[in-house]
Design a protein around this motif. Structure first.
Motif, PDB file in Angstrom:
ATOM      1  N   LYS A  76      48.191 -13.183  15.954  1.00  0.00           N
ATOM      2  CA  LYS A  76      47.612 -13.298  14.872  1.00  0.00           C
ATOM      3  C   LYS A  76      46.955 -14.831  14.297  1.00  0.00           C
ATOM      4  CE  LYS A  76      50.581  -9.873  12.580  1.00  0.00           C
ATOM      5  NZ  LYS A  76      49.414  -8.758  12.902  1.00  0.00           N
ATOM      6  N   ARG A 159      38.233 -11.448  17.140  1.00  0.00           N
ATOM      7  CA  ARG A 159      39.431 -11.831  16.499  1.00  0.00           C
ATOM      8  C   ARG A 159      39.255 -13.129  15.855  1.00  0.00           C
ATOM      9  NH1 ARG A 159      43.750 -14.699  20.710  1.00  0.00           N
ATOM     10  NH2 ARG A 159      42.430 -16.174  21.551  1.00  0.00           N
ATOM     11  N   GLN A 161      36.623 -13.974  14.124  1.00  0.00           N
ATOM     12  CA  GLN A 161      35.789 -13.398  13.121  1.00  0.00           C
ATOM     13  C   GLN A 161      36.888 -13.005  11.913  1.00  0.00           C
ATOM     14  OE1 GLN A 161      32.879 -10.596  13.821  1.00  0.00           O
ATOM     15  NE2 GLN A 161      31.599 -11.798  14.841  1.00  0.00           N
ATOM     16  N   ARG A 162      37.907 -12.254  12.494  1.00  0.00           N
ATOM     17  CA  ARG A 162      38.887 -11.688  11.324  1.00  0.00           C
ATOM     18  C   ARG A 162      39.781 -12.937  11.087  1.00  0.00           C
ATOM     19  NH1 ARG A 162      39.359  -8.235  15.935  1.00  0.00           N
ATOM     20  NH2 ARG A 162      41.461  -9.255  16.698  1.00  0.00           N
ATOM     21  N   ARG A 165      37.696 -14.324   8.242  1.00  0.00           N
ATOM     22  CA  ARG A 165      37.515 -13.657   7.163  1.00  0.00           C
ATOM     23  C   ARG A 165      39.064 -13.340   6.212  1.00  0.00           C
ATOM     24  NH1 ARG A 165      36.547  -9.193   9.911  1.00  0.00           N
ATOM     25  NH2 ARG A 165      34.371  -9.608  10.089  1.00  0.00           N
ATOM     26  N   GLU A 166      40.074 -13.573   7.011  1.00  0.00           N
ATOM     27  CA  GLU A 166      41.258 -13.615   6.340  1.00  0.00           C
ATOM     28  C   GLU A 166      41.699 -15.031   5.427  1.00  0.00           C
ATOM     29  OE1 GLU A 166      46.207 -14.144   7.480  1.00  0.00           O
ATOM     30  OE2 GLU A 166      44.836 -13.213   8.820  1.00  0.00           O
ATOM     31  N   ASP A 172      32.046 -15.096   5.771  1.00  0.00           N
ATOM     32  CA  ASP A 172      31.535 -14.033   6.371  1.00  0.00           C
ATOM     33  C   ASP A 172      30.264 -13.439   5.585  1.00  0.00           C
ATOM     34  OD1 ASP A 172      31.096 -11.473   7.177  1.00  0.00           O
ATOM     35  OD2 ASP A 172      33.174 -10.748   6.988  1.00  0.00           O
TER      36      ASP A 172
END
Length: 187
Positions: A76, A159, A161-162, A165-166, A172
Motif C-alpha cells: 500500500k 501502483r 498512479q494509484r 490518485r489516493e 490525475d
C-alpha cells in the motif's frame, strides 16, 4: 515651533498607526502555496518516471509525497499532503516553503526551498543546522541541493498512479478535478 497638546496627541496617534501598519506589513508572509513551479508530480532528475517508488506532489496549495518501500505490487502507498503555510522568495531565486501549520516567526527555518530551472525542472534545496554530532560542517549550515524533474501522470507505474490518485486526485488528468482538489488527510 510650539505644538499644542491636541496636535501632539494627533501626531502620536498617526505615527503609531503608520508604525503599526508597517509592522503588520513586514510580518505578513507571502500567500500560502505560491510557488514558482507548476503543480504536478516531481522526482529526482536522475530517476525514471516509470520506475520510481518515491514522488513529491504539489497540487497548487499543498506539498507532500507518495512512496513505496519495496517492489511488492501488493504494498500500500505511504504518504500524504500538507498545506503550505507560507512561502517567501529569496534574492538567490529560491522560494522558501513552510509546510507546518503553526510557524512561529519569519526567522524560523523553512522546510525546503525550490528554484525553477526551465519547464518541468527545478532545484530542491534543504538547509539544516550543523548539530556537530553526526555530520559536522564546522558549525555552518548543511546545504543539500538536488535536481528534480516533473513526470506526467501516465508515465508512472500503475501502483504509483494509484497512490497519487489516493492522496492527490487532482493530479490525475482523468479525474477532471482541479490540481488543488482536496485528497486524503495530511499525514
Amino acid at each position: 515651533m510650539r505644538f499644542s497638546a491636541p496636535m501632539l496627541a494627533n501626531c502620536l496617534v498617526l505615527t503609531g498607526t503608520i508604525i503599526g501598519a508597517s509592522l503588520v506589513q513586514a510580518q505578513r508572509p507571502a500567500a500560502a502555496g505560491k510557488l514558482p513551479i507548476s503543480p504536478g508530480i516531481w522526482i529526482m532528475a536522475n530517476e525514471s518516471c516509470a520506475a520510481t517508488r518515491y514522488v513529491n506532489l504539489f497540487d497548487g496549495n499543498r506539498w507532500g509525497s507518495v512512496s513505496f518501500v519495496t517492489n511488492d505490487p501488493r504494498e500500500k502507498p505511504h504518504g500524504g499532503l500538507s498545506d503550505i503555510a507560507r512561502s517567501r522568495t529569496l534574492k538567490s531565486g529560491y522560494t522558501e516553503v513552510w509546510i507546518q501549520s503553526d510557524w512561529a516567526s519569519p526567522q524560523d527555518r523553512s522546510d525546503f526551498q525550490v528554484k525553477p530551472r526551465g519547464p518541468g525542472r527545478m532545484l530542491y534545496r534543504t538547509v539544516t543546522p550543523d548539530s556537530g554530532r553526526i555530520q559536522s560542517n564546522g558549525g555552518r549550515d548543511i546545504v543539500t541541493v538536488d535536481r528534480y524533474k516533473q513526470c506526467a501522470f501516465a508515465e508512472l507505474a500503475p501502483r504509483v498512479q494509484r497512490g497519487v490518485r489516493e492522496f492527490a486526485p487532482g493530479l490525475d488528468p482523468k479525474s477532471g478535478g482541479a490540481a488543488s482538489t482536496p485528497g486524503a488527510l495530511a499525514s
